[in-house]
Design an enzyme around this catalytic site. Structure first.
Site, PDB file in Angstrom:
ATOM      1  N   ALA A 241       0.845  -1.189   0.000  1.00 26.41           N
ATOM      2  CA  ALA A 241       0.000   0.000   0.000  1.00 26.41           C
ATOM      3  C   ALA A 241       0.881   1.239   0.000  1.00 26.41           C
ATOM      4  O   ALA A 241       2.070   1.179   0.334  1.00 26.41           O
ATOM      5  CB  ALA A 241      -0.917   0.011   1.227  1.00 26.41           C
ATOM      6  N   LYS A 242       0.294   2.356  -0.358  1.00 27.15           N
ATOM      7  CA  LYS A 242       1.067   3.593  -0.475  1.00 27.15           C
ATOM      8  C   LYS A 242       1.624   4.055   0.869  1.00 27.15           C
ATOM      9  O   LYS A 242       2.636   4.752   0.916  1.00 27.15           O
ATOM     10  CB  LYS A 242       0.198   4.673  -1.108  1.00 27.15           C
ATOM     11  N   ARG A 243       0.995   3.661   1.955  1.00 26.72           N
ATOM     12  CA  ARG A 243       1.506   4.047   3.276  1.00 26.72           C
ATOM     13  C   ARG A 243       2.806   3.327   3.624  1.00 26.72           C
ATOM     14  O   ARG A 243       3.481   3.674   4.596  1.00 26.72           O
ATOM     15  CB  ARG A 243       0.461   3.758   4.345  1.00 26.72           C
TER      16      ARG A 243
END
Length: 309
Positions: A241-243
């Site tokens: 995920a982008k996090r």
């Protein structure tokens, strides 16, 4: 009649991460090396981030991916979904559902159905019960969803990587209570109209294939050939995920990351120098069946700042 095709159909909810890009590249390579066209669909029925669709396509074009035919926007195709639903309704295969998510989670499961499957609560209500439920939803500012009345059986589908996929098919949603056409109906109608007979996508969507194959049958559309490919995971074993850090193509390119080299290696072919290498060497038989772990570089303070895309 449209030429047989594969496709990539990203949601324009934000920039794609390297795992999404890897799946899109796989869809392209699989289509091209099997003599198919490659089509691009923007699945914009739900969340849309301004400019995301344009950036997504531009990134693939910069990687050398070419698209055949016009770009398709789902938001332009609402009348097609309506027509498909009305055709099913005319055959007595559609009914209104008044349940909330909480109602479904708390309801007892139907016999032989997996946990979480819709138990058919609203399927056999009387007209007076339906009218009462409509008023209740209207008073709360809501509307009923539309569901497909299935025979609740299991439907097998063949997958090029996973073998036979079999899933219990409950009464799937065709149109959500907020009026948005549901994913399963929209993609089946779109693929049929776009000549898509090959669907390559992440294996997190494998359980959707039997539902979509049933809808193909009911709508008189051919069932595509499926290939559900392993996902890219973070070091903790969860979906990337982008996090997790710098994972978009733009972020990685700024750091000198070799996208094609990594994609080729992650798929089990060794580093590719570009799209020509990939097209020359790609062979589904040599594709790695295991998930790939990607350890993203950390984000810079500027990239982590609120509002940064």
């Amino acid at each position: 009649m449209l030429a047989p095709a594969g496709r990539f159909a990203p949601s324009p909810s934000g920039d794609l991460h390297i795992g999404n890009v890897r799946t899109g590249i796989l869809a392209y390579l699989w289509a091209r090396t099997t003599g198919r066209h490659f089509r691009w669909r923007i699945e914009d029925l739900d969340r849309v981030s301004p400019g995301a669709a344009q950036r997504q396509l531009a990134e693939f074009e910069a990687l050398g991916v070419s698209v055949d035919g016009p770009i398709v926007l789902q938001s332009d195709r609402l009348a097609h979904y309506e027509a498909a639903c009305r055709g099913l309704e005319a055959r007595g295969l559609v009914y209104e559902c008044y349940c909330s998510r909480k109602d479904i989670q708390s309801a007892p499961s139907a016999p032989h159905a997996p946990p979480g499957a819709y138990p058919g609560t609203c399927r056999n209500l009387t007209e007076s019960e339906r009218e009462s439920a409509r008023r209740r939803l209207a008073d709360a500012g809501r509307a009923p969803a539309l569901r497909l009345a299935t025979d609740r059986s299991e439907r097998p589908v063949e997958d090029a990587l996973l073998g036979t996929l079999t899933a219990h098919i409950d009464d799937v949603v065709l149109r959500r209570g907020d009026g948005v056409w549901a994913y399963n109906l929209a993609v089946v109608v779109d693929d049929g109209d776009m000549g898509v007979d090959q669907v390559v996508r992440g294996d997190d969507l494998a359980s959707s294939a039997p539902r979509q194959a049933l809808l193909c049958d009911l709508l008189g559309l051919p069932v595509p050939a499926y290939a559900h490919v392993p996902l890219v995971l973070n070091p903790a074993g969860a979906r990337l995920a982008k996090r997790d850090g710098a994972v978009t193509v733009a972020q990685l390119t700024e750091r000198g990351f070799d996208v094609w080299g990594w994609v080729g290696t992650s798929l089990g072919f060794g580093p590719w120098r570009g799209i020509d290498d990939a097209l020359a060497e790609f062979d589904p038989a040599g594709l790695s069946r295991e998930p790939t772990v990607f350890d993203p570089p950390p984000l810079s303070p500027a990239e982590s700042a609120p509002g940064r895309r």
